[in-house]
Design a protein around this motif. Structure first.
Motif, PDB file in Angstrom:
ATOM      1  N   ARG A   1       0.891  -1.180   0.110  1.00 10.49           N
ATOM      2  CA  ARG A   1      -0.151  -0.013   0.166  1.00 10.49           C
ATOM      3  C   ARG A   1       0.782   1.170   0.015  1.00 10.49           C
ATOM      4  N   ASP A   2       1.123   1.879  -1.196  1.00 13.36           N
ATOM      5  CA  ASP A   2       1.808   3.190  -1.117  1.00 13.36           C
ATOM      6  C   ASP A   2       1.206   4.241  -0.584  1.00 13.36           C
ATOM      7  N   SER A   3       2.167   5.074   0.153  1.00 12.30           N
ATOM      8  CA  SER A   3       1.677   6.215   0.874  1.00 12.30           C
ATOM      9  C   SER A   3       2.557   7.399   1.107  1.00 12.30           C
ATOM     10  N   PHE A   4       2.120   8.380   1.899  1.00 15.76           N
ATOM     11  CA  PHE A   4       3.367   9.189   2.230  1.00 15.76           C
ATOM     12  C   PHE A   4       4.273   8.774   2.735  1.00 15.76           C
ATOM     13  N   TRP A   5       4.361   7.869   3.151  1.00 18.26           N
ATOM     14  CA  TRP A   5       5.555   7.381   4.258  1.00 18.26           C
ATOM     15  C   TRP A   5       6.638   6.685   3.046  1.00 18.26           C
ATOM     16  N   THR A   6       5.942   5.707   2.145  1.00 18.11           N
ATOM     17  CA  THR A   6       6.996   5.170   1.068  1.00 18.11           C
ATOM     18  C   THR A   6       7.312   6.326   0.221  1.00 18.11           C
ATOM     19  N   TRP A   7       6.434   7.094  -0.271  1.00 19.65           N
ATOM     20  CA  TRP A   7       7.015   8.229  -1.073  1.00 19.65           C
ATOM     21  C   TRP A   7       8.112   9.021  -0.509  1.00 19.65           C
ATOM     22  N   ARG A   8       8.155   9.081   0.837  1.00 24.32           N
ATOM     23  CA  ARG A   8       9.252   9.877   1.576  1.00 24.32           C
ATOM     24  C   ARG A   8      10.442   9.192   1.674  1.00 24.32           C
ATOM     25  N   GLN A   9      10.482   7.668   1.540  1.00 17.32           N
ATOM     26  CA  GLN A   9      11.796   7.096   1.317  1.00 17.32           C
ATOM     27  C   GLN A   9      12.457   7.367  -0.057  1.00 17.32           C
ATOM     28  N   LEU A  10      11.460   7.612  -1.264  1.00 16.48           N
ATOM     29  CA  LEU A  10      12.011   7.693  -2.528  1.00 16.48           C
ATOM     30  C   LEU A  10      12.723   9.272  -2.336  1.00 16.48           C
ATOM     31  N   MET A  11      12.147  10.046  -1.701  1.00 14.92           N
ATOM     32  CA  MET A  11      12.613  11.553  -1.575  1.00 14.92           C
ATOM     33  C   MET A  11      13.911  11.450  -0.953  1.00 14.92           C
ATOM     34  N   PHE A  12      14.249  10.725   0.031  1.00  9.27           N
ATOM     35  CA  PHE A  12      15.374  10.679   0.678  1.00  9.27           C
ATOM     36  C   PHE A  12      16.445  10.121  -0.055  1.00  9.27           C
ATOM     37  N   ARG A  13      16.193   9.179  -0.875  1.00  7.82           N
ATOM     38  CA  ARG A  13      17.147   8.594  -1.751  1.00  7.82           C
ATOM     39  C   ARG A  13      17.497   9.697  -3.112  1.00  7.82           C
ATOM     40  N   PHE A  14      16.490  10.422  -3.299  1.00  9.65           N
ATOM     41  CA  PHE A  14      16.769  11.206  -4.494  1.00  9.65           C
ATOM     42  C   PHE A  14      17.662  12.425  -4.046  1.00  9.65           C
ATOM     43  N   LEU A  15      17.533  12.926  -2.765  1.00  9.17           N
ATOM     44  CA  LEU A  15      18.242  14.270  -2.438  1.00  9.17           C
ATOM     45  C   LEU A  15      19.621  13.924  -2.026  1.00  9.17           C
ATOM     46  N   ASP A  16      19.970  12.594  -1.805  1.00 10.41           N
ATOM     47  CA  ASP A  16      21.109  12.365  -1.468  1.00 10.41           C
ATOM     48  C   ASP A  16      22.127  12.695  -2.925  1.00 10.41           C
ATOM     49  N   GLN A  17      21.664  12.836  -3.741  1.00 13.72           N
ATOM     50  CA  GLN A  17      22.524  13.012  -5.132  1.00 13.72           C
ATOM     51  C   GLN A  17      22.860  14.618  -5.312  1.00 13.72           C
ATOM     52  N   LEU A  18      22.077  15.348  -4.638  1.00 14.34           N
ATOM     53  CA  LEU A  18      21.979  16.789  -4.942  1.00 14.34           C
ATOM     54  C   LEU A  18      23.319  17.515  -4.461  1.00 14.34           C
ATOM     55  N   THR A  19      23.808  18.377  -5.475  1.00 15.71           N
ATOM     56  CA  THR A  19      24.805  19.275  -5.174  1.00 15.71           C
ATOM     57  C   THR A  19      24.358  20.594  -4.789  1.00 15.71           C
ATOM     58  N   PRO A  20      25.296  21.534  -4.205  1.00 13.86           N
ATOM     59  CA  PRO A  20      24.637  23.057  -4.144  1.00 13.86           C
ATOM     60  C   PRO A  20      24.227  23.425  -5.412  1.00 13.86           C
ATOM     61  N   ASP A  21      25.119  23.233  -6.464  1.00 17.06           N
ATOM     62  CA  ASP A  21      24.836  23.795  -7.777  1.00 17.06           C
ATOM     63  C   ASP A  21      23.523  23.161  -8.289  1.00 17.06           C
ATOM     64  N   ASP A  22      23.038  22.008  -7.946  1.00 17.30           N
ATOM     65  CA  ASP A  22      21.868  21.302  -8.476  1.00 17.30           C
ATOM     66  C   ASP A  22      20.743  22.235  -7.840  1.00 17.30           C
ATOM     67  N   VAL A  23      20.650  22.278  -6.430  1.00 18.97           N
ATOM     68  CA  VAL A  23      19.807  23.055  -5.621  1.00 18.97           C
ATOM     69  C   VAL A  23      19.489  24.574  -6.207  1.00 18.97           C
ATOM     70  N   ALA A  24      20.499  25.211  -6.721  1.00 22.06           N
ATOM     71  CA  ALA A  24      20.466  26.549  -7.345  1.00 22.06           C
ATOM     72  C   ALA A  24      19.656  26.393  -8.512  1.00 22.06           C
ATOM     73  N   ALA A  25      20.062  25.468  -9.473  1.00 23.87           N
ATOM     74  CA  ALA A  25      19.405  25.409 -10.548  1.00 23.87           C
ATOM     75  C   ALA A  25      17.859  24.987 -10.522  1.00 23.87           C
ATOM     76  N   ILE A  26      17.834  24.150  -9.675  1.00 21.58           N
ATOM     77  CA  ILE A  26      16.251  23.320  -9.571  1.00 21.58           C
ATOM     78  C   ILE A  26      15.483  24.631  -8.768  1.00 21.58           C
ATOM     79  N   THR A  27      16.134  25.501  -8.061  1.00 14.42           N
ATOM     80  CA  THR A  27      15.169  26.264  -7.299  1.00 14.42           C
ATOM     81  C   THR A  27      14.858  27.784  -8.048  1.00 14.42           C
ATOM     82  N   ALA A  28      16.075  27.974  -9.064  1.00 16.04           N
ATOM     83  CA  ALA A  28      15.662  29.153 -10.060  1.00 16.04           C
ATOM     84  C   ALA A  28      14.509  28.702 -10.858  1.00 16.04           C
ATOM     85  N   PHE A  29      14.492  27.646 -11.241  1.00 17.13           N
ATOM     86  CA  PHE A  29      13.461  26.802 -12.588  1.00 17.13           C
ATOM     87  C   PHE A  29      12.051  27.073 -11.691  1.00 17.13           C
TER      88      PHE A  29
END
Length: 454
Positions: free
Chosen positions: A74-102
């Protein structure tokens, strides 16, 4: 001083024709006058531009990546959150600036005049601080310098993995601080924002009752002095159950019984309020920060807009996970959720005002309050956050008064938006951000890089 003239405008006094708006050098509205000759920058229909009161900008790059069923039955907020945690581990400061500006560019093109960034991605993968503790806050500021949006930066304090004070998991360690280190990070963020125009501001955000010790909440909130204070509250049923089990009260009850909640506070989501809690929370003057698209996406629940409205509660909207950034779709989803639950129509409408007018006025006023952005609306002294609609759009031709807002919200989309100003900065012209191509291209390059490492 810049001058904007519109054939028709929604001012703080109501609808008016041939409206001239003078903007001072700081970006505030100096004067609003009706029945004036055309001059300056011209528009068909001029509206105040609401504030987007809740954004996690980096999550925009995840959009479309979380719609498959995982190993959990049963997929939920809590399973989505695990994907989010894995994703953010890849982000550099420059990535965050580019994504945020967009993200900020998309907000402006969608009709938002300013953005409140609920910013908790502070440290390196693994949790070690950057050499400059406020490095990631500085990247949010850099993005705002690029996009031009009016920024309210909310550094988020996040210390624990739950009410039992368990440690942060692998995906959360980039968020974590103890109160002393967070205070230093907050000071660095405050210094960084000084490079932005006068309308930029810094507040503070204790993440949630789950992530901050009860004995530290007042101290963290006190850092902002007179600035805005935002916090996630009563979003998920499991969260309510955890707080009840650990602290002996529902989240909203505990908050109201133990902290001085005032109009400086904005409580995000509030999808799990009881009727009594809604009345008590509304009476404090705090704003309910609603994110209907994200709340729908994550299955959070339906905010009780009917009860909140009856209690004269203030509300605002935000795009949260940024999977879809749309002013009109947030408002439309909010109203339609009430209709689906209550089997009715025009739920927010009153005898005096249409659904669109009630919703639009509420989020303009509530958004300005939640962002500590002064008075909202087209009136002297307010920041010149404005959007102009195309009066030749087929669904707007010949329409007047509140029917314009009803048509914009329930029929239209951002193709109706021609211009947007943030504190007088004319950032969207002819439907596009003035730096659209450069911001878009940088974001696309960032996504391509992230695909290679995911």
């Amino acid at each position: 001083m810049p001058v904007i003239w519109s054939k028709y405008a929604l001012t703080s006094e109501g609808w008016a024709r041939d409206v001239r708006v003078d903007v001072d050098d700081a970006g505030r509205i100096a004067e609003v006058r009706a029945e004036q000759p055309a001059q300056g920058t011209r528009a068909d229909i001029l509206l105040p531009a609401p504030v987007n009161v809740h954004s996690h900008a980096f999550q925009r790059a995840m959009a479309g990546l979380s719609e498959r069923r995982g190993p959990d039955p049963r997929d939920s907020f809590w399973t989505w959150r695990q994907l989010m945690f894995r994703f953010l581990d890849q982000l550099t400061p420059d990535d965050v600036a580019a994504i945020t500006a967009f993200v900020q560019m998309e907000m402006l093109e969608a009709g938002f005049g300013a953005s409140v960034e609920f910013h908790y991605l502070h440290h390196q993968p693994g949790g070690a601080p950057y050499d400059r503790l406020s490095e990631m806050s500085e990247q949010i500021v850099s993005a705002a310098e690029t996009s031009g949006i009016g920024l309210v930066l909310l550094p988020v304090h996040y210390q624990y993995g739950g009410c039992d004070k368990r440690g942060l998991g692998p995906g959360q360690v980039r968020f974590g601080n103890d109160p002393e280190r967070f205070a230093k990070l907050w000071q660095g963020a405050q210094q960084a924002v000084k490079t932005l125009p006068e309308d930029a501001a810094v507040g503070v955000a204790p993440h949630s009752l789950r992530a901050v010790a009860r004995e530290d909440l007042a101290t963290i909130a006190g850092l902002a002095k007179e600035g805005p204070i935002h916090m996630h509250l009563a979003e998920q049923q499991a969260e309510v159950e955890e707080v009840v089990a650990a602290w002996g009260a529902r989240p909203t009850e505990w908050l109201l019984d133990n902290l001085d909640i005032t109009e400086r506070w904005c409580l995000i989501h509030c999808t799990q309020l009881s009727p009594r809690e809604a009345v008590r929370l509304a009476a404090t003057g705090a704003v309910a920060g609603l994110c209907p698209i994200t709340e729908s996406s994550l299955g959070d629940g339906i905010f009780d807009g009917v009860g909140w409205q009856a209690a004269d509660g203030a509300m605002a909207i935000g795009s949260d996970s940024n999977i879809r950034i749309s002013l009109v779709e947030e408002l439309r989803t909010l109203e339609y959720s009430q209709r689906l639950r209550d089997h009715g129509r025009a739920i927010f409408a009153t005898q005096a005002q249409s659904t669109g007018r009630v919703l639009f006025d509420a989020v303009v006023s509530g958004g300005a309050q939640a962002a500590a952005r002064g008075r909202g609306g087209l009136q002297p002294g307010a920041w010149a956050d404005m959007l102009a609609l195309d009066g030749t759009a087929p669904d707007l031709v010949g329409r007047e008064g509140d029917t314009i807002l009803d048509s914009f919200i329930f029929v239209g989309d951002q193709r109706m938006i021609r211009d947007v100003w943030s504190a007088g900065r004319h950032l969207v012209q002819d439907g596009k951000h003035i730096h659209h191509r450069a911001i878009r291209d940088r974001y696309v390059r960032t996504l391509a890089k992230l695909r290679d490492v995911m």
